[in-house]
Design a protein around this motif. Structure first.
Motif, PDB file in Angstrom:
ATOM      1  N   ARG B  46       7.969  -7.246  13.038  1.00  0.00           N
ATOM      2  CA  ARG B  46       7.423  -6.148  12.227  1.00  0.00           C
ATOM      3  C   ARG B  46       8.531  -5.269  11.668  1.00  0.00           C
ATOM      4  O   ARG B  46       8.390  -4.684  10.597  1.00  0.00           O
ATOM      5  N   LEU B  51       7.270  -3.040   8.674  1.00  0.00           N
ATOM      6  CA  LEU B  51       6.021  -2.433   9.168  1.00  0.00           C
ATOM      7  C   LEU B  51       6.295  -1.457  10.304  1.00  0.00           C
ATOM      8  O   LEU B  51       5.452  -0.649  10.657  1.00  0.00           O
ATOM      9  N   THR B  71       8.087  -1.690   3.238  1.00  0.00           N
ATOM     10  CA  THR B  71       7.470  -3.014   3.258  1.00  0.00           C
ATOM     11  C   THR B  71       7.227  -3.512   1.838  1.00  0.00           C
ATOM     12  O   THR B  71       7.512  -4.666   1.508  1.00  0.00           O
ATOM     13  N   VAL B  76       8.363  -9.517   1.478  1.00  0.00           N
ATOM     14  CA  VAL B  76       8.225 -10.591   2.452  1.00  0.00           C
ATOM     15  C   VAL B  76       6.749 -10.964   2.559  1.00  0.00           C
ATOM     16  O   VAL B  76       5.881 -10.144   2.311  1.00  0.00           O
ATOM     17  N   PHE B  78       3.668 -11.873   4.984  1.00  0.00           N
ATOM     18  CA  PHE B  78       3.379 -11.615   6.390  1.00  0.00           C
ATOM     19  C   PHE B  78       1.993 -12.145   6.723  1.00  0.00           C
ATOM     20  O   PHE B  78       1.035 -11.936   5.993  1.00  0.00           O
ATOM     21  N   PHE B  80      -0.880 -12.175   9.802  1.00  0.00           N
ATOM     22  CA  PHE B  80      -1.243 -11.467  11.025  1.00  0.00           C
ATOM     23  C   PHE B  80      -2.044 -12.381  11.955  1.00  0.00           C
ATOM     24  O   PHE B  80      -2.732 -13.289  11.507  1.00  0.00           O
ATOM     25  N   GLN B  81      -1.980 -12.075  13.247  1.00  0.00           N
ATOM     26  CA  GLN B  81      -2.712 -12.896  14.214  1.00  0.00           C
ATOM     27  C   GLN B  81      -4.210 -12.907  13.929  1.00  0.00           C
ATOM     28  O   GLN B  81      -4.849 -13.938  13.998  1.00  0.00           O
TER      29      GLN B  81
END
Lengths: 264, 316
Positions: B46, B51, B71, B76, B78, B80-81
């Motif tokens: 992060r 982030l 950010t 980039v 990204f 997330f789970q």
């Protein structure tokens, strides 16, 4: 069996305390025929009272909507110091009697109040005029949008907002494209409640307005006035319109809301 | 695009999430950040994405100091789970988001979204909403969304952590293939060592806010830098001062001088291999891995006495 008893109790209670009295208003309004009702409603002072109520709502509701969303963001995201304090005092208007709110405005804007002399010197009439009525209404209808939006914001979390930022969105773009659409039903519901509260406000406005017929008399004040002057059909007529507006708004909400949630 | 992490530290209250971490990721590499929960791997990811802000240290992207960049400015991708799908937008709108923000022409957005829908095998799902997709489909959508603006770095935070085993295995293969095609510098966080070894060229093992070792999967297993890596990556049993992998034991039925006596506690048939859990005479437990043939020959059963000897051991 128990299910039916519960249902019967719930419906019975609603009928007794809400629908019963409301339907009485409906019947009493038509007591002396539609002609008398129309005469009351088309009275210039009545029309003025409704206009005034609408104007106050049109100023108070947008301001409280914006403030409520900002407040909710502050409470949930806690991006600045003092957010906890905001959370604590945003409910204050629910706890304080509107009459007390009215009186406190008197202390602030009255001839010997803190701000009163300053406004008087600059030729601005606050008390017994639109400004104080708007301020009083804003105060009493303040918490509704924030209270609706806070739980929704908590529920959606801020991952979507983070994702938007990694995709290149600015804070402003993130708010308009991600946050606001996610909370829109909470905002709309809050706005509906705020509007209902604004249209129905009586106590605080009664204190600060002076209740001058055709000048600073709102619809609710006029109901009380008509009632005190034994003009019962007048009182019920105006009440009917106020109640009808609320009912229509709530029904519209109920019809719209579930559909939208399915899509989410 | 290369990533350099220089002396980054980060504290959350009294918890030291990252403790003077430095790391180099080559451009075009596929790297895994592996560690137990609380090891700081997600925090590091992060911070690379902007982030989170480091308390001290610097992040360089493509050789330039990116530490002060937001950010939004770092560009980039990204993932997330929990997907972070935009719930009020269709799959197409989700994927197009980064492109619309960049005000790309409509035709270009449409063709790029079509291309990505193909890539993540969601053709025909474009008009659905995230709520109408399975977990695996949602994560593929999130990946397409992150890839749409053609980021030079792709960061994935436990991307398959919320998915069931079968979908997870599928997406792993798929991520590997995607990387082989695009060669985007990719860093993903995982607590699953098998996942890290399966997908990544290079594995960064983290523990307690520090980097323990950076190596390829094979080196990591064969030449662990310390006891933590030894025990975290793959199984290992400690015998006195040495560590032994489960497959580095010899099991015999007759003592031969260098062996020690042990009793079979449990025999587990895992299909392609057999695991025997032994208790040594001094109470120490050992996990020994055998081939099916070895196990059949020894006719192992619970309560049996066997003699065991490590064939290969590592000391630190």
């Amino acid at each position: 069996m128990r299910k039916y008893i519960l249902r019967f109790l719930a419906l019975g209670y609603l009928l007794a305390v809400l629908l019963g009295p409301l339907s009485m208003v409906f019947f009493r309004a038509f007591d002396k025929g539609t002609g008398a009702l129309w005469k009351t409603l088309s009275d210039p002072n009545t029309v003025h009272a409704f206009k005034l109520t609408l104007i106050i709502a049109l100023i108070a509701v947008p301001l409280n909507a914006v403030f409520g969303v900002v407040c909710a963001l502050a409470i949930v995201r806690r991006r600045f110091p003092g957010a906890g304090l905001v959370n604590a005092i945003v409910d204050l208007p629910l706890a304080i009697s509107p009459v007390v709110v009215g009186l406190s405005l008197f202390l602030l804007y009255g001839r010997t109040g803190w701000f009163g002399p300053w406004f008087a010197r600059h030729g601005m009439q606050i008390l017994f005029a639109l400004p104080s009525m708007v301020i009083a209404t804003i105060f009493v209808s303040l918490p509704f949008v924030a209270r609706e939006v806070v739980p929704t914001l908590r529920e959606i979390g801020d991952e979507q907002e983070q994702a938007a930022r990694t995709l290149g969105a600015s804070s402003w773009q993130t708010f308009w494209r991600i946050t606001l659409p996610s909370i829109r039903w909470a905002v709309i519901y809050g706005v509906v409640l705020t509007t209902a509260r604004c249209l129905g406000e009586y106590g605080a406005v009664a204190v600060v307005s002076g209740n001058i017929e055709g000048k600073t008399q709102t619809a609710t004040l006029r109901v009380q006035d008509a009632y005190e002057n034994f003009n019962q059909s007048g009182a019920y007529g105006i009440s009917l319109v106020l109640a009808a507006i609320s009912v229509v708004v709530l029904i519209t909400m109920t019809v719209l809301r579930p559909k939208e949630e399915e899509a989410l | 695009m290369s990533i350099e992490v220089r002396n980054v530290s980060k504290r959350f209250g009294s918890f030291q999430a990252l403790d003077d971490v430095s790391l180099d990721v080559d451009g075009g590499a596929l790297t895994a950040l592996l560690g137990p929960s609380g090891s700081g791997k997600s925090t590091l990811l992060r911070i690379i994405a902007g982030l989170e802000w480091p308390d001290s240290g610097e992040i360089h992207l493509a050789g330039e100091d990116a530490t002060p960049l937001t950010t939004q400015q770092r560009g980039v991708g990204f993932v997330f789970q929990h997907y972070a799908a935009f719930k009020h937008m269709s799959v197409r709108e989700n994927i197009a988001f980064g492109l619309k923000i960049r005000k790309r022409p409509k035709d270009e957005v449409r063709s790029r979204v079509d291309e990505l829908l193909d890539l993540v095998q969601l053709q025909g799902f474009g008009d659905r909403y995230p709520a109408q997709l399975s977990g695996g489909q949602r994560q593929r959508m999130a990946l397409a969304r992150a890839l749409a603006p053609e980021p030079k770095v792709l960061l994935l935070d436990e991307p398959f952590g919320a998915l069931d085993a079968r979908v997870r295995a599928e997406l792993r293969v798929w991520l590997r293939r995607l990387h082989d095609e695009t060669h985007t510098t990719t860093v993903f966080v995982t607590h699953d060592q098998e996942e890290a070894m399966d997908v990544a060229d290079s594995v960064v093992v983290m523990n307690k806010g520090r980097v323990e070792q950076v190596a390829g999967p094979r080196e990591l297993y064969d030449a662990p830098a310390n006891e933590f890596v030894m025990s975290f990556v793959g199984q290992a049993t400690r015998i006195d001062d040495a560590w032994v992998r489960p497959h580095d034991f010899e099991l015999v039925l007759v003592p031969n001088g260098s062996t020690r006596e042990a009793q079979v506690e449990r025999v587990v048939h895992l299909g392609f291999e057999v695991r025997a859990e032994l208790v040594r005479d001094d109470g120490e437990t050992l996990a020994v891995q055998l081939t099916r043939d070895q196990a059949a020959q020894l006719e192992l059963e619970r309560g049996q006495i066997v003699y065991v000897r490590p064939t290969h051991q590592t000391t630190f």
